[in-house]
Design a protein around this motif. Structure first.
Motif, PDB file in Angstrom:
ATOM      1  N   ASN A 110       0.566  -1.070   0.049  1.00 55.25           N
ATOM      2  CA  ASN A 110      -0.047   0.136  -0.171  1.00 55.25           C
ATOM      3  C   ASN A 110       0.915   1.103   0.004  1.00 55.25           C
ATOM      4  OD1 ASN A 110      -1.632   2.293   1.409  1.00 55.25           O
ATOM      5  ND2 ASN A 110      -3.241   0.628   1.241  1.00 55.25           N
ATOM      6  N   LYS A 111       0.677   1.943  -1.028  1.00 53.50           N
ATOM      7  CA  LYS A 111       1.749   3.285  -1.355  1.00 53.50           C
ATOM      8  C   LYS A 111       1.399   4.277  -0.081  1.00 53.50           C
ATOM      9  CE  LYS A 111       2.976   6.968  -4.431  1.00 53.50           C
ATOM     10  NZ  LYS A 111       2.655   7.627  -5.753  1.00 53.50           N
ATOM     11  N   ARG A 112       0.233   4.260   0.446  1.00 49.02           N
ATOM     12  CA  ARG A 112      -0.241   5.314   1.393  1.00 49.02           C
ATOM     13  C   ARG A 112       0.512   4.979   2.416  1.00 49.02           C
ATOM     14  NH1 ARG A 112      -4.308   4.916   5.177  1.00 49.02           N
ATOM     15  NH2 ARG A 112      -4.817   7.179   6.167  1.00 49.02           N
ATOM     16  N   ASP A 113       0.534   3.403   3.189  1.00 47.38           N
ATOM     17  CA  ASP A 113       1.178   3.217   4.385  1.00 47.38           C
ATOM     18  C   ASP A 113       2.570   3.306   4.235  1.00 47.38           C
ATOM     19  OD1 ASP A 113      -0.941   2.559   5.992  1.00 47.38           O
ATOM     20  OD2 ASP A 113      -0.640   0.385   5.879  1.00 47.38           O
ATOM     21  N   ALA A 114       3.339   3.052   3.011  1.00 49.81           N
ATOM     22  CA  ALA A 114       4.658   3.103   2.616  1.00 49.81           C
ATOM     23  C   ALA A 114       5.110   4.536   2.969  1.00 49.81           C
ATOM     24  CB  ALA A 114       5.032   2.820   1.387  1.00 49.81           C
ATOM     25  N   SER A 115       4.131   5.450   2.550  1.00 51.58           N
ATOM     26  CA  SER A 115       4.553   6.826   2.922  1.00 51.58           C
ATOM     27  C   SER A 115       4.532   7.353   4.191  1.00 51.58           C
ATOM     28  CB  SER A 115       3.735   7.683   1.881  1.00 51.58           C
ATOM     29  OG  SER A 115       4.026   7.526   0.376  1.00 51.58           O
ATOM     30  N   ARG A 116       3.364   7.005   4.727  1.00 51.38           N
ATOM     31  CA  ARG A 116       3.199   7.028   6.199  1.00 51.38           C
ATOM     32  C   ARG A 116       4.402   6.536   7.022  1.00 51.38           C
ATOM     33  NH1 ARG A 116      -2.155   4.765   8.297  1.00 51.38           N
ATOM     34  NH2 ARG A 116      -2.397   6.496   9.839  1.00 51.38           N
ATOM     35  N   TYR A 117       4.790   5.562   6.762  1.00 52.72           N
ATOM     36  CA  TYR A 117       5.967   4.914   7.435  1.00 52.72           C
ATOM     37  C   TYR A 117       7.150   5.674   7.426  1.00 52.72           C
ATOM     38  CZ  TYR A 117       9.357   0.965   8.820  1.00 52.72           C
ATOM     39  OH  TYR A 117      10.279   0.668   9.249  1.00 52.72           O
ATOM     40  N   GLN A 118       7.600   5.966   5.954  1.00 56.10           N
ATOM     41  CA  GLN A 118       8.716   6.793   5.859  1.00 56.10           C
ATOM     42  C   GLN A 118       8.540   8.151   6.634  1.00 56.10           C
ATOM     43  OE1 GLN A 118       8.305   6.027   1.351  1.00 56.10           O
ATOM     44  NE2 GLN A 118      10.467   6.169   1.712  1.00 56.10           N
ATOM     45  N   ILE A 119       7.145   8.952   6.478  1.00 53.38           N
ATOM     46  CA  ILE A 119       7.224  10.073   7.294  1.00 53.38           C
ATOM     47  C   ILE A 119       7.300  10.084   8.580  1.00 53.38           C
ATOM     48  CG2 ILE A 119       5.694  12.028   7.465  1.00 53.38           C
ATOM     49  CD1 ILE A 119       4.803  11.615   4.469  1.00 53.38           C
ATOM     50  N   LEU A 120       6.713   9.047   9.350  1.00 54.99           N
ATOM     51  CA  LEU A 120       6.748   9.083  10.542  1.00 54.99           C
ATOM     52  C   LEU A 120       8.067   8.783  11.156  1.00 54.99           C
ATOM     53  CD1 LEU A 120       4.615   8.750  12.973  1.00 54.99           C
ATOM     54  CD2 LEU A 120       4.253   6.531  12.707  1.00 54.99           C
ATOM     55  N   VAL A 121       8.922   8.053  10.364  1.00 54.54           N
ATOM     56  CA  VAL A 121      10.412   7.643  10.793  1.00 54.54           C
ATOM     57  C   VAL A 121      10.975   8.911  10.593  1.00 54.54           C
ATOM     58  CG1 VAL A 121      12.540   6.543   9.992  1.00 54.54           C
ATOM     59  CG2 VAL A 121      10.350   5.085  10.031  1.00 54.54           C
ATOM     60  N   ALA A 122      10.749   9.728   9.693  1.00 54.18           N
ATOM     61  CA  ALA A 122      11.277  11.038   9.450  1.00 54.18           C
ATOM     62  C   ALA A 122      11.315  11.898  10.467  1.00 54.18           C
ATOM     63  CB  ALA A 122      11.100  11.675   7.935  1.00 54.18           C
ATOM     64  N   ILE A 123      10.054  11.880  11.185  1.00 53.75           N
ATOM     65  CA  ILE A 123       9.535  12.711  12.263  1.00 53.75           C
ATOM     66  C   ILE A 123      10.241  12.289  13.523  1.00 53.75           C
ATOM     67  CG2 ILE A 123       7.575  13.397  13.715  1.00 53.75           C
ATOM     68  CD1 ILE A 123       5.802  13.445  11.171  1.00 53.75           C
ATOM     69  N   ALA A 124      10.275  10.804  13.700  1.00 53.48           N
ATOM     70  CA  ALA A 124      10.966  10.622  14.958  1.00 53.48           C
ATOM     71  C   ALA A 124      12.427  10.718  14.911  1.00 53.48           C
ATOM     72  CB  ALA A 124      10.518   9.018  14.982  1.00 53.48           C
ATOM     73  N   ALA A 125      13.133  10.771  13.765  1.00 58.63           N
ATOM     74  CA  ALA A 125      14.539  11.139  13.854  1.00 58.63           C
ATOM     75  C   ALA A 125      14.818  12.657  13.920  1.00 58.63           C
ATOM     76  CB  ALA A 125      14.957  10.770  12.392  1.00 58.63           C
ATOM     77  N   ARG A 126      13.770  13.568  13.798  1.00 57.23           N
ATOM     78  CA  ARG A 126      14.112  14.950  13.910  1.00 57.23           C
ATOM     79  C   ARG A 126      13.355  15.559  14.681  1.00 57.23           C
ATOM     80  NH1 ARG A 126      14.248  12.941   8.747  1.00 57.23           N
ATOM     81  NH2 ARG A 126      15.655  13.818   7.140  1.00 57.23           N
ATOM     82  N   GLN A 127      12.240  14.904  15.494  1.00 59.22           N
ATOM     83  CA  GLN A 127      11.592  15.621  16.554  1.00 59.22           C
ATOM     84  C   GLN A 127      12.470  16.091  17.745  1.00 59.22           C
ATOM     85  OE1 GLN A 127       8.658  12.398  17.935  1.00 59.22           O
ATOM     86  NE2 GLN A 127      10.515  11.720  19.173  1.00 59.22           N
TER      87      GLN A 127
END
Length: 267
Positions: free
Chosen positions: A13-30
């Motif tokens: 699912n492209k939507r879940d893949a994007s959510r996963y990548q964005i959530l990882v990016a937020i966690a790395a930068r928060q």
């Protein structure tokens, strides 16, 4: 490992893949999060990042603490962990059990194949099949000749075999002194059996219970190995066993990253 089917929606699912990548990016930068930086890292537009972040906030995976300040919640961390475990297990499964590090494998030819032909691989009914031609998916090269329906050697693998591991449903019976097969709802067991590709039994009480449900088991001996291999090859299995057999079977399933679900079919 969590019981039940593994959901590899991040792959499908492209939507879940994007959510996963964005959530990882937020966690790395928060907590200071630049949406443009995330967009550059993930490969989507800043507008798309904004929409995904809003979606993650609505799902309570992310908390917003002001402009450009976000934090991943416990629910978001749990979702990330579950999807990361799914990806890891799926990757290990494909690498070790499906294609592996083997030099060659054997498949059933869906049409006439000649040595050197390019073939597409698929898994059906627990058996690897080779279809002549193709440019997408799991590809290989035939190393033997074969007519339709014959076995064919394949090697030089490329790509990912597109199928999911089978599900295993486990029904645990009490011993004969505690009711054995008579403690099981036969209609419930029959319905479960009809919903699976294979029925396996371990223990005499289990054999009697399955026969009481009007079904002969497909697997009676070597069930720990048989159930694990069937599930790895994409078949769903109903495993009926006695309490004394449970650990030998469920331990093996966990060791080989095969998920299972425990179901109560007692009266």
């Amino acid at each position: 490992m969590t019981d039940g089917d593994r959901d590899v929606s991040v792959l499908r699912n492209k939507r879940d893949a994007s959510r996963y990548q964005i959530l990882v990016a937020i966690a790395a930068r928060q907590p200071a999060v630049s949406q443009q930086e995330i967009a550059d890292a993930v490969g989507v537009t800043a507008q798309a990042v904004s929409e995904y972040v809003r979606d993650l906030v609505d799902a309570e995976y992310v908390e917003k603490h002001g402009r450009g300040r976000y934090e991943v919640t416990k629910e978001g961390v749990d979702w990330l962990i579950s999807r990361t475990e799914d990806l890891r297990d799926y990757t290990e499964f494909v690498t070790e059990e499906v294609i592996g590090q083997v030099e060659s494998e054997t498949a059933i030819a869906d049409d006439a194949v000649r040595t050197g032909d390019r073939v597409t691989l698929s898994m059906r009914d627990g058996t690897l099949h080779a279809i002549p031609g193709g440019t997408d998916g799991a590809l290989a090269v035939a190393i033997t000749d074969a007519e339709e329906g014959e076995d064919v050697g394949v090697a030089e693998f490329e790509g990912l075999l597109d199928y999911r591991p089978g599900r295993v449903t486990v029904v645990v019976l009490p011993g004969v002194r505690e009711g054995g097969s008579r403690a099981i709802d036969a209609d419930r067991l029959a319905a479960l059996a009809a919903d699976h590709d294979l029925v396996a039994v371990a223990g005499t009480e289990a054999l009697a219970a399955v026969r009481r449900a009007g079904r002969e088991p497909d697997v009676r001996f070597g069930t720990a190995l048989g159930v694990q291999e069937a599930a790895v090859r994409g078949l769903s299995v109903l495993l009926v066993l006695t309490a004394r057999e449970r650990s030998a079977h469920t331990d093996r399933l966990r060791e080989h990253n095969v998920s299972y679900e425990l179901v109560d079919a007692r009266e």
